[in-house]
Design a protein around this motif. Sequence first.
Motif, PDB file in Angstrom:
ATOM      1  N   THR A  52       0.810  -1.215   0.000  1.00  0.00           N
ATOM      2  CA  THR A  52       0.000   0.000   0.000  1.00  0.00           C
ATOM      3  C   THR A  52       0.843   1.266   0.000  1.00  0.00           C
ATOM      4  O   THR A  52       0.587   2.202  -0.770  1.00  0.00           O
ATOM      5  CB  THR A  52      -0.930  -0.008   1.225  1.00  0.00           C
ATOM      6  N   SER A 101       2.781   1.666  -3.246  1.00  0.00           N
ATOM      7  CA  SER A 101       1.874   2.068  -4.329  1.00  0.00           C
ATOM      8  C   SER A 101       1.614   3.565  -4.294  1.00  0.00           C
ATOM      9  O   SER A 101       1.503   4.220  -5.336  1.00  0.00           O
ATOM     10  CB  SER A 101       0.551   1.312  -4.215  1.00  0.00           C
ATOM     11  N   PRO A 148      -3.621   3.110  -4.330  1.00  0.00           N
ATOM     12  CA  PRO A 148      -3.562   2.557  -2.963  1.00  0.00           C
ATOM     13  C   PRO A 148      -4.835   2.798  -2.163  1.00  0.00           C
ATOM     14  O   PRO A 148      -5.155   2.014  -1.264  1.00  0.00           O
ATOM     15  CB  PRO A 148      -2.363   3.281  -2.348  1.00  0.00           C
ATOM     16  N   THR A 165      -7.058  -0.014  -3.006  1.00  0.00           N
ATOM     17  CA  THR A 165      -6.608  -1.223  -2.312  1.00  0.00           C
ATOM     18  C   THR A 165      -7.110  -1.249  -0.877  1.00  0.00           C
ATOM     19  O   THR A 165      -7.594  -2.276  -0.383  1.00  0.00           O
ATOM     20  CB  THR A 165      -5.070  -1.306  -2.321  1.00  0.00           C
TER      21      THR A 165
END
Length: 256
Positions: free
Chosen positions: A119, A122, A159, A162
């Motif tokens: 994360t 990203s 992110p 995500t």
Amino acid sequence: MVANLAAANAGQAPLDGWDATKNPNDQITRTDWIGAIFRTGIVQRHNISINAGTEKFSTLFQGRYERNEGTLLNTYSENISLRFNTSYKFTDRLKFRQELFWNNHGAVGTSTESGYSGTILSAIYMPRAATVYYPDGSFGGVGPRDSPYLGIHGDAINPVATLLRNNPNDKSNDLQSVSELSFSNIIPGLSFLTRFLIVRQVLSTKISNLQEQNPENRTTRIHYHIVPIKAITGSGKIQPITLNPSINTASEQCFL
């Protein structure tokens, strides 16, 4: 930009995607991705305790709620527990004690160690010209859908998407019961104690990012343990009585 500087140092023209005259969209900062994924985590702790009793009877009830929000979006740890203790004195020599404890724990985390989809990494990879959401409300990519230059950013992953799509969590549900009966001074210097213990634990882990496709792995463990009657002598030493052997069984069920 680093890519343009590298091309200039090599005596080459910049790639079209990094050429501000051909791709002006990527020259504007629209999102601070590090700021977009981090937040201030709030910690909550609430407790309640009630106790009462008489000369022969006493009881205690406790409740606790805890929630710790992570500093990354949609991450947290939550815990709820209840405790009930009671004791009763039938006579000065015969006493009974019961303890119950229940705990429910849940947590949602995210992967930060992956060099591809972690994360935080990203958020570093994502172009600042990109937006968290497209105008239609769906999660944004590295640029406008119709841009011919999306490939210059590689496999960068949104992110925020995500984190907000992240549904896997770990849950546990524990129940423990302890029952104890004691008889003191049956004869001077000799007492008896027996205890029955039950521990039940249910573990549940979701392993998919897509909740509708997410099978639960659930493990249930139940342990029963009867402590044999014990004789407590006047010297303070505890000697088990062989007439009452211990029983210790365990069962486990797994649902995959």
